[in-house]
Write a protein that holds these residues in place. Structure first.
Motif, short mmCIF file in Angstrom:
data_model
loop_
_atom_site.label_atom_id
_atom_site.label_comp_id
_atom_site.label_asym_id
_atom_site.label_seq_id
_atom_site.Cartn_x
_atom_site.Cartn_y
_atom_site.Cartn_z
N GLY A 73 2.89 69.91 62.21
CA GLY A 73 3.06 71.47 62.53
C GLY A 73 4.56 71.75 62.83
N GLU A 74 5.63 71.01 62.36
CA GLU A 74 6.95 71.37 62.37
C GLU A 74 7.76 70.41 61.88
OE1 GLU A 74 8.53 70.87 66.35
OE2 GLU A 74 6.61 69.50 67.09
N PRO A 75 9.05 70.69 61.40
CA PRO A 75 9.89 69.67 60.64
C PRO A 75 10.48 68.57 61.61
CG PRO A 75 11.10 71.86 60.97
CD PRO A 75 9.61 71.94 61.54
N PHE A 76 10.97 67.79 61.08
CA PHE A 76 11.98 66.77 61.73
C PHE A 76 13.01 67.50 61.77
CE2 PHE A 76 8.66 64.00 59.95
CZ PHE A 76 8.34 63.09 61.00
N ARG A 77 13.79 67.29 62.95
CA ARG A 77 15.23 68.15 62.95
C ARG A 77 16.62 67.25 63.53
NH1 ARG A 77 14.63 73.67 62.88
NH2 ARG A 77 12.52 74.59 63.10
N THR A 78 16.05 66.11 64.21
CA THR A 78 17.44 65.32 64.72
C THR A 78 17.46 63.99 64.03
OG1 THR A 78 16.31 64.40 66.43
CG2 THR A 78 17.36 66.69 66.68
N ALA A 79 18.48 63.18 64.01
CA ALA A 79 18.61 61.93 63.64
C ALA A 79 19.27 60.98 64.61
CB ALA A 79 19.18 61.84 62.39
N GLY A 80 18.66 59.92 65.18
CA GLY A 80 19.34 58.93 66.08
C GLY A 80 19.67 57.90 65.29
N LEU A 81 20.76 57.21 65.36
CA LEU A 81 21.08 55.91 64.81
C LEU A 81 21.62 54.93 65.61
CD1 LEU A 81 21.64 58.19 62.34
CD2 LEU A 81 23.50 56.51 61.71
#
Length: 207
Positions: A105-113
């Motif tokens: 219902g929504e996009p992926f927005r962040t990225a944690g490495l």
């Protein structure tokens, strides 16, 4: 930099993505599920090398009981407005958002490495329940680069665990109630373990 011995099957310098239609889902119960697609990202060894060299990795310290200890891995977080450190990661996030959008219902927005440099680096049992993950169904998509490491899942409160060996471009997506009803961990190991970078894509407000 911690050296990586790449997979013989993943020596391409150019990164690419496979078809998400090949994902296989495992229902965990209580509304939780896991999708798995081995080798989704090709050229993972070269991408690992670029990220290891170019990402502004940082070490963190956190309070534990009566002392402050080093977090046993290196970290870097890219928020909603921050460009991710390689174009293939932006493409991966877009394709994951398109594939899971009807369900999430929504996009992926962040990225944690996270950079697990050897077998002594780890993350303890936890769920991503900072923010909306504590009360709402959500998804966390993990792309693994580098040498395989065990990622374990178990029901929250204890129980038999599932084990996935993730590396060399594998994709694992935890969805539904997984962050609330299950926990995951990357345990320490005394066995020889090469370095691994984990890239976690999350929706807004989930950590």
């Amino acid at each position: 930099m911690h050296p990586l011995q790449g997979s013989l099957f993943d020596q391409s310098p150019a990164a690419g993505l496979g078809e998400l239609s090949a994902l296989e889902r495992t229902e965990l119960g209580q509304g939780a599920w896991v999708d798995l697609l081995p080798g989704w990202l090709t050229g993972a060894t070269a991408l690992y090398d670029r990220l290891a060299a170019e990402v502004p990795w940082r070490a963190e310290r956190r309070p534990m009981y009566d002392r402050v200890v080093d977090v046993p891995r290196l970290l870097c977080f890219y928020g909603e407005q921050a460009p991710v450190p390689d174009p293939i990661l932006a493409t991966a996030r877009e394709e994951l958002s398109a594939h899971y959008g009807p369900e999430l219902g929504e996009p992926f927005r962040t990225a944690g490495l996270c950079w697990y440099r050897d077998g002594s680096d780890s993350v303890a049992w936890h769920g991503d329940t900072i923010g909306r993950g504590a009360t709402h169904d959500t998804m966390v998509a993990i792309v693994s680069l580098g040498a395989p490491r065990a990622l374990l899942l178990r029901p929250r409160g204890g129980g038999a665990s599932l084990r996935y060996h993730l590396g060399h471009g594998d994709l694992l997506v935890m969805g539904g109630s997984c962050q609330r009803t299950w926990e995951h961990a990357v345990p320490k190991t005394r066995r020889q373990a090469g370095p691994r970078i984990s890239v976690q894509f999350r929706p807004r407000g989930v950590r």
